[in-house]
Enzyme design. Structure first.
Site, short mmCIF file in Angstrom:
data_model
loop_
_atom_site.label_atom_id
_atom_site.label_comp_id
_atom_site.label_asym_id
_atom_site.label_seq_id
_atom_site.Cartn_x
_atom_site.Cartn_y
_atom_site.Cartn_z
N THR A 1 39.51 -4.32 3.63
CA THR A 1 39.41 -2.86 3.55
C THR A 1 40.51 -2.17 4.34
O THR A 1 40.91 -1.05 4.01
CB THR A 1 38.02 -2.43 4.06
OG1 THR A 1 37.05 -3.03 3.20
CG2 THR A 1 37.82 -0.94 4.03
N SER B 1 37.95 -10.20 1.65
CA SER B 1 37.68 -11.44 2.38
C SER B 1 36.48 -12.19 1.81
O SER B 1 36.23 -13.33 2.18
CB SER B 1 37.49 -11.16 3.87
OG SER B 1 36.26 -10.55 4.13
N ASP C 1 34.03 -8.75 5.90
CA ASP C 1 32.86 -9.51 5.43
C ASP C 1 32.82 -10.94 5.99
O ASP C 1 31.75 -11.44 6.32
CB ASP C 1 32.85 -9.59 3.89
CG ASP C 1 32.47 -8.27 3.24
OD1 ASP C 1 32.13 -7.32 3.95
OD2 ASP C 1 32.53 -8.20 1.99
N GLU D 1 8.98 -24.80 16.89
CA GLU D 1 7.87 -24.97 15.93
C GLU D 1 8.15 -26.13 14.98
O GLU D 1 7.25 -26.60 14.28
CB GLU D 1 7.67 -23.68 15.14
CG GLU D 1 7.08 -22.56 15.95
CD GLU D 1 6.85 -21.33 15.09
OE1 GLU D 1 5.96 -21.36 14.21
OE2 GLU D 1 7.57 -20.33 15.29
N1 ASP Z 1 34.68 -6.63 1.29
C1 ASP Z 1 35.66 -6.21 2.26
C2 ASP Z 1 36.36 -7.45 2.77
O1 ASP Z 1 35.75 -8.19 3.46
C3 ASP Z 1 34.99 -5.44 3.34
C4 ASP Z 1 35.88 -5.03 4.49
O2 ASP Z 1 37.00 -5.45 4.67
O3 ASP Z 1 35.38 -4.23 5.33
O4 ASP Z 1 37.48 -7.66 2.44
#
Ligand code: ASP
Length: 321
Positions: free
Chosen positions: A7, A53, A87, A277
């Site tokens: 992002t 990602s 991510d 557990e």
């Molecule tokens: N889906 C995006 C990524 O991981 C989310 C982000 O970068 O905040 O590339």
């Protein structure tokens, strides 16, 4: 600066829209924006990938590892910044942390809002990352993640919210430092136990699955994972790493067939200890301790790739923090 997308390089084509695509902005354009801010750093940029990602995997990790190792050996370079999607930031950060020497600062940075969104956090996070990567006190702490004016250790960091700009948390250790583009306050001395990498870089990573436990589920998903050749299973269990008896029985059969099973928790702050557990001693399971499912999977992949599949040896690796 090693760019992978995410992002921080994302664009929605509108300041107010909610939809966007990660990994749209080429590294040259990012550099131009960084330079226009007047950031005082000499940046040497390499584009490793231009993706979200969620699509990162072995090819990108292999390239990232060799680029960071090359930068660490280059006396002209004082620190490494990896721009990355949020991510899977915790997975890439831990994988690199476990396979690189601690020395020079290695800082992973991302953004929660795309570059063209109103209130975008990318350039601020990047300026903070420059501040951290150029600080001599950032050395010997292992891989760091900088998000939301906060610095986290790779071993503790996790994404804990899907959209707020302070989406990252450190668990069980909280943040290592607070950072702004003009200040950096470490809360304590470097804490990474080892100066050297804990693992050699592997030739490949084995297939290891995360199985999330849910109420009322049965053993069939375990059998399906074994059927596709999983070499290890991480249970994202309920509470202290629990699962229905039939699932535990199937996982015990997996262990008996040579497939290691690590019990982690689907709970956000999930500390999983041995024999609470679930009788780990009798069933041959490993307790993930403070590692959440995504990070537990990375550690288990590295262990299996290193030829370690004995539950006691795997438990020792999970115990070592
Ligand atoms: N889906 C995006 C990524 O991981 C989310 C982000 O970068 O905040 O590339």
């Amino acid at each position: 600066m090693l760019a992978t997308g995410g992002t921080i390089a994302g664009s929605g084509g509108s300041a107010f829209g909610s939809g966007y695509q990660p990994g749209q902005i080429a590294v040259g354009d990012m550099l131009a924006e960084i330079r226009s801010l007047g950031i005082e750093a000499e940046l040497d940029a390499v584009e490793v990938a231009q993706i979200g990602s969620q699509d990162i995997g072995w090819a990108e990790w292999n390239r990232l590892h060799s680029e960071v190792a090359r930068a660490q050996a280059d006396d002209e370079i004082c620190g490494v910044i990896i721009t990355h999607g949020t991510d899977t930031a915790e997975e890439t950060a831990l994988l690199l942390d476990l396979t690189l020497d601690a020395g020079k600062p290695v800082v992973l940075v991302g953004a929660m809002r795309p570059a063209d969104a109103v209130g975008s956090d990318g350039m601020r996070n990047f300026a903070n990352a420059v501040r951290v990567a150029s600080d001599p006190d950032a050395a010997n702490r292992g891989v760091l993640v900088v998000m939301g004016d906060t610095v986290f250790a790779a071993r503790d960091v996790r994404k804990a919210a899907t959209s707020s700009v302070d989406a990252f948390k450190g668990y069980p250790r909280g943040p290592l430092a607070r950072v702004t583009p003009s200040s950096l306050d470490w809360f304590g001395p470097a804490a990474r136990a080892e100066a050297k990498a804990r693992f050699d870089w592997p030739d490949a990573l084995p297939r290891v699955a995360i199985l999330i436990a849910g109420a009322g589920m049965d053993e069939q998903p375990v059998d399906a994972l074994l059927g596709i050749g999983c070499r290890g299973i991480v249970l994202a269990g309920m509470g202290q790493g629990n699962a229905p008896q039939s699932v535990l029985d199937a996982l015990q059969r997996a262990v008996a067939s040579g497939v290691p099973v690590v019990r982690s928790s689907r709970v956000d702050e999930g500390l999983v200890d041995r024999n609470v557990e679930v009788d780990d001693d009798a069933r041959g399971f490993v307790a993930a301790r403070a590692l959440g499912p995504a990070k537990a999977r990375i550690l288990l992949q590295l262990l299996i790739a290193s030829g370690i599949s004995d539950p006691a040896a795997i438990q020792a690796a999970f115990d070592a923090r």
